[in-house]
Design a protein around this motif. Structure first.
Motif, PDB file in Angstrom:
ATOM      1  N   THR A  48     -35.111  21.722 -86.314  1.00  0.00           N
ATOM      2  CA  THR A  48     -34.657  20.532 -85.574  1.00  0.00           C
ATOM      3  C   THR A  48     -35.696  20.005 -84.592  1.00  0.00           C
ATOM      4  N   VAL A  49     -36.856  20.639 -84.502  1.00  0.00           N
ATOM      5  CA  VAL A  49     -37.866  20.221 -83.527  1.00  0.00           C
ATOM      6  C   VAL A  49     -38.552  18.941 -83.993  1.00  0.00           C
ATOM      7  N   VAL A  50     -38.653  17.966 -83.103  1.00  0.00           N
ATOM      8  CA  VAL A  50     -39.418  16.747 -83.364  1.00  0.00           C
ATOM      9  C   VAL A  50     -40.390  16.525 -82.213  1.00  0.00           C
ATOM     10  N   VAL A  51     -41.447  15.769 -82.479  1.00  0.00           N
ATOM     11  CA  VAL A  51     -42.527  15.582 -81.503  1.00  0.00           C
ATOM     12  C   VAL A  51     -42.719  14.097 -81.226  1.00  0.00           C
ATOM     13  N   ASP A  52     -42.762  13.755 -79.963  1.00  0.00           N
ATOM     14  CA  ASP A  52     -43.005  12.375 -79.540  1.00  0.00           C
ATOM     15  C   ASP A  52     -44.515  12.108 -79.531  1.00  0.00           C
ATOM     16  N   PRO A  53     -45.022  11.151 -80.349  1.00  0.00           N
ATOM     17  CA  PRO A  53     -46.469  10.911 -80.407  1.00  0.00           C
ATOM     18  C   PRO A  53     -47.068  10.341 -79.132  1.00  0.00           C
ATOM     19  N   SER A  54     -46.240   9.865 -78.205  1.00  0.00           N
ATOM     20  CA  SER A  54     -46.766   9.351 -76.934  1.00  0.00           C
ATOM     21  C   SER A  54     -46.649  10.370 -75.810  1.00  0.00           C
ATOM     22  N   SER A  55     -46.261  11.579 -76.145  1.00  0.00           N
ATOM     23  CA  SER A  55     -46.029  12.593 -75.118  1.00  0.00           C
ATOM     24  C   SER A  55     -47.319  13.292 -74.707  1.00  0.00           C
ATOM     25  N   ASN A  56     -47.271  13.967 -73.565  1.00  0.00           N
ATOM     26  CA  ASN A  56     -48.408  14.777 -73.115  1.00  0.00           C
ATOM     27  C   ASN A  56     -48.642  15.951 -74.054  1.00  0.00           C
ATOM     28  N   PHE A  57     -47.548  16.494 -74.598  1.00  0.00           N
ATOM     29  CA  PHE A  57     -47.694  17.611 -75.531  1.00  0.00           C
ATOM     30  C   PHE A  57     -48.558  17.214 -76.724  1.00  0.00           C
ATOM     31  N   TYR A  58     -48.251  16.066 -77.325  1.00  0.00           N
ATOM     32  CA  TYR A  58     -49.004  15.637 -78.508  1.00  0.00           C
ATOM     33  C   TYR A  58     -50.446  15.310 -78.142  1.00  0.00           C
ATOM     34  N   TYR A  59     -50.646  14.752 -76.953  1.00  0.00           N
ATOM     35  CA  TYR A  59     -52.006  14.433 -76.526  1.00  0.00           C
ATOM     36  C   TYR A  59     -52.833  15.709 -76.348  1.00  0.00           C
ATOM     37  N   ILE A  60     -52.225  16.736 -75.737  1.00  0.00           N
ATOM     38  CA  ILE A  60     -52.925  18.015 -75.575  1.00  0.00           C
ATOM     39  C   ILE A  60     -53.217  18.621 -76.941  1.00  0.00           C
ATOM     40  N   TRP A  61     -52.257  18.471 -77.864  1.00  0.00           N
ATOM     41  CA  TRP A  61     -52.488  19.003 -79.216  1.00  0.00           C
ATOM     42  C   TRP A  61     -53.656  18.281 -79.882  1.00  0.00           C
ATOM     43  N   LEU A  62     -53.778  16.978 -79.675  1.00  0.00           N
ATOM     44  CA  LEU A  62     -54.907  16.236 -80.242  1.00  0.00           C
ATOM     45  C   LEU A  62     -56.231  16.722 -79.655  1.00  0.00           C
ATOM     46  N   ASP A 182     -58.498   6.310 -74.834  1.00  0.00           N
ATOM     47  CA  ASP A 182     -58.919   4.981 -74.415  1.00  0.00           C
ATOM     48  C   ASP A 182     -57.774   4.229 -73.739  1.00  0.00           C
ATOM     49  N   SER A 183     -56.564   4.371 -74.282  1.00  0.00           N
ATOM     50  CA  SER A 183     -55.411   3.690 -73.696  1.00  0.00           C
ATOM     51  C   SER A 183     -54.957   4.352 -72.399  1.00  0.00           C
ATOM     52  N   ARG A 184     -55.222   5.645 -72.232  1.00  0.00           N
ATOM     53  CA  ARG A 184     -54.814   6.355 -71.018  1.00  0.00           C
ATOM     54  C   ARG A 184     -55.859   6.290 -69.908  1.00  0.00           C
ATOM     55  N   TYR A 189     -64.322   1.473 -70.436  1.00  0.00           N
ATOM     56  CA  TYR A 189     -65.676   1.126 -70.865  1.00  0.00           C
ATOM     57  C   TYR A 189     -66.592   2.340 -70.831  1.00  0.00           C
ATOM     58  N   ALA A 190     -66.471   3.141 -69.778  1.00  0.00           N
ATOM     59  CA  ALA A 190     -67.279   4.357 -69.699  1.00  0.00           C
ATOM     60  C   ALA A 190     -66.925   5.309 -70.829  1.00  0.00           C
ATOM     61  N   PHE A 191     -65.625   5.412 -71.139  1.00  0.00           N
ATOM     62  CA  PHE A 191     -65.215   6.290 -72.231  1.00  0.00           C
ATOM     63  C   PHE A 191     -65.747   5.796 -73.573  1.00  0.00           C
ATOM     64  N   ARG A 192     -65.711   4.483 -73.801  1.00  0.00           N
ATOM     65  CA  ARG A 192     -66.222   3.941 -75.068  1.00  0.00           C
ATOM     66  C   ARG A 192     -67.714   4.175 -75.194  1.00  0.00           C
ATOM     67  N   ALA A 193     -68.449   4.069 -74.096  1.00  0.00           N
ATOM     68  CA  ALA A 193     -69.883   4.349 -74.134  1.00  0.00           C
ATOM     69  C   ALA A 193     -70.124   5.821 -74.469  1.00  0.00           C
ATOM     70  N   THR A 194     -69.335   6.717 -73.856  1.00  0.00           N
ATOM     71  CA  THR A 194     -69.448   8.152 -74.160  1.00  0.00           C
ATOM     72  C   THR A 194     -69.116   8.424 -75.621  1.00  0.00           C
ATOM     73  N   GLN A 195     -68.088   7.749 -76.120  1.00  0.00           N
ATOM     74  CA  GLN A 195     -67.695   7.911 -77.522  1.00  0.00           C
ATOM     75  C   GLN A 195     -68.813   7.464 -78.453  1.00  0.00           C
ATOM     76  N   LEU A 196     -69.471   6.351 -78.143  1.00  0.00           N
ATOM     77  CA  LEU A 196     -70.576   5.857 -78.963  1.00  0.00           C
ATOM     78  C   LEU A 196     -71.743   6.838 -78.952  1.00  0.00           C
ATOM     79  N   ILE A 197     -72.062   7.388 -77.769  1.00  0.00           N
ATOM     80  CA  ILE A 197     -73.154   8.373 -77.684  1.00  0.00           C
ATOM     81  C   ILE A 197     -72.842   9.601 -78.529  1.00  0.00           C
TER      82      ILE A 197
END
Length: 580
Positions: A48-62, A182-184, A189-197
């Motif tokens: 019965t367990v379900v996971v919310d994709p916008s949750s902190n749990f899912y973000y930590i899992w990512l 990026d959304s959080r 802009y700094a994050f996108r630059a880091t991602q590009l590097i």
């Protein structure tokens, strides 16, 4: 979707017991029917367990999955090419390999329980969620990425790690992690630059590994193009070869950087395989370089878009002032005002930024930002929440320069002001004498926007208020207030009455004029209601007087009756005496 009712500590409803792993969503479900450790060992509970994709749990899992995928992206190719790297730490690599494989398997389970939206509703039925996931292309990639290709070790060697290349197909988890970060992030802009590097370094890493492998296939030291080791020397670069792993990787990475960016002079190829490899390198390098330039350009453009917009406005104002022969002093003040807006980040138009949000979200944001400010106004302290939520949407920010008059004595009051930041002075008509200073949180002008009849000041400003330096003020206009009060007639009456009380306290209310104006402002319905009320009050008074009259009449009758009896007795006594 609203949560089903909770009875006896358990969820009830058609969906049965459900445990939603989430933090911060409006959809929130709790399971308290069993102790936690008993729940996690219960097979039925896991179903019965379900996971919310916008949750902190899912973000930590990512985040965890991103480390696992990044490990495979970097080390699978490196261990396949650099044999010293594989053989020197073989037990460590094998341990990390199978830990990451375990994470991959758990990730598939989590994907089967990830809550989705259907027709605007949250889908939490586990069977439906699984069927949806099984039909996606992501499921195919996830399955291929975890196929037990390690079994090929039995036919080759445990150091033949290239068979684990399928593990990099889970790279979409990194992409999902980047999107959510990026959304959080407060600094996108700094994050996108880091991602590009990171993408650039990863591309250089893979290219360096390819170069080393090609050099090994052709033969080290066979010519000046390939990798060097301790038995040869690269004369045109002045580099002495070495057999160390660090030298091999750094040399390959350096060659990869020069080739892809086309910034350095590398040895020319001599053989057909070398020519083919270099052609492919340059084609890939052109593609990567163009991608880098495009992404950097987008990031810089996005970062400077706000400033470019402001500069465009400044140029337009400057051209207008030149055409209209505005004085240099005023032009200088305007330029400084724009500079202050940029330095203090006041160029953001709140209404434009929030325009894409729903009305509910805009109201919630505005209430968190402005509601406490609005509650400082004495006039609005006891107002209902609905009215305040409407009014916070009407607040606008105004910036005043040093020496600007916010209002002058005698001006018709059209706005209420709340000082957000800065200092204002109450000055005499000549502007020299300062009577008082106003600071952050001070409110003024609230009475004038109510149009209270009988106000001896006639809704005019009673003081000159001037900005000392730059001052940021929240403004609520009379028009916006009255437009809002149309929907709250009771609140309107209360506000006007409270305004009258404030004027009475300062002896600034003409009672007669107030009553006359109150009658004139009444609508026909209000007048009829008032007449009905007056008639009811009159009838009630007549009834009271009638009752009182009846009581007096009864008392008078009693008194007359007693008097008559006394008179009869006196007459009888007198007659008896006369007979004697």
């Amino acid at each position: 979707m609203s949560a089903p009712p909770i009875r006896n500590g358990e969820l009830s409803g058609e969906t049965g017991d459900t445990f939603l792993i989430e933090h911060g969503m409006s959809l929130k479900r709790f399971y308290s029917g069993k102790p936690f450790f008993k729940m996690i060992t219960d097979v039925k509970w896991w179903r019965t367990v379900v996971v919310d994709p916008s949750s902190n749990f899912y973000y930590i899992w990512l985040i965890i999955m991103s480390f696992a995928v990044m490990y495979n992206l970097i080390m699978v190719i490196a261990r396949s090419v650099f044999s010293q790297l594989q053989t020197s730490c073989r037990p460590i690599w094998l341990t990390i390999d199978y830990v990451s494989d375990t994470l991959y398997l758990v990730d598939i389970f989590i994907q089967t329980r990830k809550v989705t939206l259907e027709n605007g509703q949250f889908v939490i039925d586990t069977k439906k969620l699984m069927n949806t996931y099984l039909k996606t292309f992501d499921f195919f990639l996830d399955v291929v990425s975890i196929l037990p290709t390690d079994a090929i070790y039995l036919l080759t060697s445990i150091d033949f790690t290239i068979v684990r290349t399928n593990r990099i197909l889970r790279v979409q988890r990194i992409s999902t992690f980047f999107d959510k970060t990026d959304s959080r992030s407060n600094s996108p802009y700094a994050f996108r630059a880091t991602q590009l590097i990171m993408y650039i370094l990863l591309s250089l890493h893979w290219n360096a590994c390819f170069y080393y492998q090609v050099s090994e296939w052709i033969g080290f030291c066979s010519d000046n193009f390939v990798m060097v080791n301790s038995s040869c020397e690269k004369e045109n670069l002045g580099v002495t070869g070495s057999d160390s792993l660090l030298f091999a990787y750094v040399f390959s990475f350096y060659w990869s950087l020069l080739t892809i960016t086309a910034m350095g002079d590398v040895s020319h190829p001599k053989t057909v395989p070398e020519f083919g490899f270099v052609v492919m390198e340059y084609l890939v390098g052109i593609l990567i370089f163009a991608t880098i330039i495009g992404n950097v350009s987008d990031i810089i453009t996005s970062m400077n878009s706000e400033k470019a917009t402001l500069e465009e406005k400044i140029d337009g104002v400057k051209q207008y002032m030149v055409l209209r022969n505005v004085s240099k002093e005023l032009e200088k003040r305007v330029t400084k005002w724009f500079e202050y807006l940029w330095i203090d980040r006041q160029t953001v138009d709140e209404h434009e930024v929030l325009s894409s949000l729903s009305l509910r979200l805009k109201t919630e944001i505005a209430s968190q930002v402005h509601l406490d400010i609005l509650r400082r106004v004495t006039l609005f302290k006891e107002c209902e929440a609905g009215l305040l939520m409407e009014l916070v949407m009407k607040l606008k920010l105004a910036v005043f320069s040093p020496g600007d008059y916010v209002c002058r004595k005698g001006d018709i009051g059209k706005e209420l002001y709340i000082i957000k930041r800065g200092k204002l002075d109450v000055v005499a008509d000549d502007g020299n004498m300062v009577f008082a200073s106003l600071g952050e949180g001070i409110v003024f002008g609230e009475i004038s926007i109510l149009n209270i009849a009988g106000n001896k000041n006639g809704n005019k400003r009673t003081a000159n208020i001037r900005s000392v330096g730059y001052a940021d003020l929240y403004v609520l206009s009379k028009e916006d207030l009255w437009d809002t009060l149309k929907e709250y007639p009771e609140a309107k009456s209360k506000l006007i009455e409270k305004g009258r009380q404030m004027l009475r306290k300062d002896n600034m209310l003409d009672e007669d004029l107030s009553k006359e104006q109150e009658l004139l402002d009444m609508t026909t319905e209000q007048k009829l209601e008032r007449m009905d009320q007056v008639l009811d009050d009159t009838i009630e008074q007549i009834n009271k007087l009638t009752i009182e009259f009846d009581k007096i009449q009864r008392r008078m009758k009693k008194k007359l009756t007693r008097a008559e009896k006394k008179l009869e007795l006196l007459i009888l006594k007198k007659m008896s005496k006369d007979k004697e």
